[in-house]
Write an enzyme that holds these catalytic residues in place. Structure first.
Site, PDB file in Angstrom:
ATOM      1  N   SER A  94       0.750  -1.160   0.005  1.00 43.17           N
ATOM      2  CA  SER A  94       0.181  -0.024   0.140  1.00 43.17           C
ATOM      3  C   SER A  94       0.710   1.441  -0.071  1.00 43.17           C
ATOM      4  CB  SER A  94      -1.025   0.116   1.200  1.00 43.17           C
ATOM      5  OG  SER A  94      -1.961   1.019   0.890  1.00 43.17           O
ATOM      6  N   GLU A 126     -10.043  -4.503  -5.118  1.00 38.16           N
ATOM      7  CA  GLU A 126      -9.837  -3.293  -4.187  1.00 38.16           C
ATOM      8  C   GLU A 126      -9.591  -1.973  -4.925  1.00 38.16           C
ATOM      9  OE1 GLU A 126      -5.708  -3.272  -2.775  1.00 38.16           O
ATOM     10  OE2 GLU A 126      -5.483  -5.195  -3.550  1.00 38.16           O
ATOM     11  N   HIS A 154      -7.476  -5.764   0.262  1.00 32.92           N
ATOM     12  CA  HIS A 154      -6.342  -5.190   0.224  1.00 32.92           C
ATOM     13  C   HIS A 154      -5.514  -5.732   1.181  1.00 32.92           C
ATOM     14  CE1 HIS A 154      -3.959  -1.468  -0.446  1.00 32.92           C
ATOM     15  NE2 HIS A 154      -4.000  -1.001   1.007  1.00 32.92           N
TER      16      HIS A 154
END
Length: 307
Positions: A152, A241, A271
């Protein structure tokens, strides 16, 4: 590497409310951090992996390494955790990093870089750079024997770090392992939320990290930085996602720049499901795939663009 094999619908039913509460734009950052740290207790480090606290690049860090590490020239993985640059910690990612260490057979260094909004851009990038350089100057690793990985925001930070290392120091890491990387915080998500991330929280994180910085700075949005000359890159995302479109854009841009890429997509996960690899079989498989990619790149085995 899995301790339990729980049904995906059960895990999703539990995680959805947890993330809705803990990653909420109206909740103070300190409260968000505390909640996700507490939620990490059920994600264990696998047996046979030693966790040692240390300092790296002037920041608290952990070295997670298999107790039966193989001989040969030193190699390592530098891991940069996700959390929108505003949450996340050594605690939240200890299980993931331990499993990555076990799967690669290499030490994984995880750093507690400074978080926004207390420390906006480029604090996290400066900390990541300092950690990598210290691995080279103080711990005896060659730059091309260090893979950089993250999820991320940590995935975007990994890409920005590689770009900075090449531009400033002439150092090219062995590989990049990017789990659902957030490579352009300026992009608004196409949907309101997925199981983990929601649009208002994502935007709050982006603004907190940017501070008074330039949103067009490639250190902040590395998708728009120099991609030519990067090492082999592994990208993983689930098709449902919010960051999946960014991962597609990144993969296309990397290939256009002549970079070796492996892009793997899951269906039915969420995610950074790798955080729950101890509980979710498909997440453990995805994490192992990245570990194999990184180990091959470090060992200079041939890599094919599979996607």
């Amino acid at each position: 590497m899995r301790d339990f094999a729980l049904p995906l619908p059960l895990i999703r039913a539990v995680l959805g409310p947890v993330y809705r509460v803990s990653l909420h734009a109206r909740l103070p950052w300190r409260a968000q951090r505390a909640l996700i740290d507490i939620g990490s207790v059920l994600q264990p480090v696998p047996p046979g992996v030693a966790v040692n606290r240390m300092e790296l690049g002037g920041r608290p860090a952990e070295r997670l390494a298999p107790r039966s590490a193989g001989a040969g020239e030193p190699a390592a993985v530098l891991y940069l955790h996700g959390g929108g640059y505003a949450v996340g910690s050594l605690t939240t990612h200890r299980s993931l990093c331990g499993r990555l260490a076990a799967a690669t057979g290499l030490p994984v260094y995880s750093i507690d870089y400074r978080l926004a909004p207390e420390h906006p851009f480029p604090a996290a990038l400066d900390d990541a750079e300092a950690a990598f350089l210290e691995l080279v100057t103080e711990h005896g690793y060659r730059p091309d024997r260090i893979a950089v990985s993250g999820d991320s925001a940590g995935g975007g930070l990994s890409l920005a770090l590689a770009q900075r290392l090449i531009a400033r120091h002439g150092y090219t890491p062995a590989a990049l392992g990017l789990i659902a990387p957030w490579v352009d915080p300026n992009q608004a998500p196409e949907r309101l939320r997925d199981l983990v991330v929601n649009g208002p929280w994502s935007r709050a994180c982006a603004l907190a990290y940017l501070g008074d910085g330039d949103p067009h700075d490639p250190g902040y949005a590395p998708l728009h930085g120099v991609l030519e000359g990067l090492p082999p890159v592994y990208v993983q995302a689930d098709v449902d996602e919010l960051l999946h479109p960014q991962c597609v854009d990144l993969t296309d841009a990397l290939r256009a720049a002549g970079v070796t890429v492996e892009f793997t997509e899951t269906r039915g996960l969420w995610h950074v499901a790798q955080l729950q690899a101890a509980l979710v079989g498909p997440a453990a498989v995805a994490l192992t795939e990245m570990a194999v990619f990184l180990r091959q790149a470090i060992d200079e085995l041939p890599l094919r663009d599979l996607g």
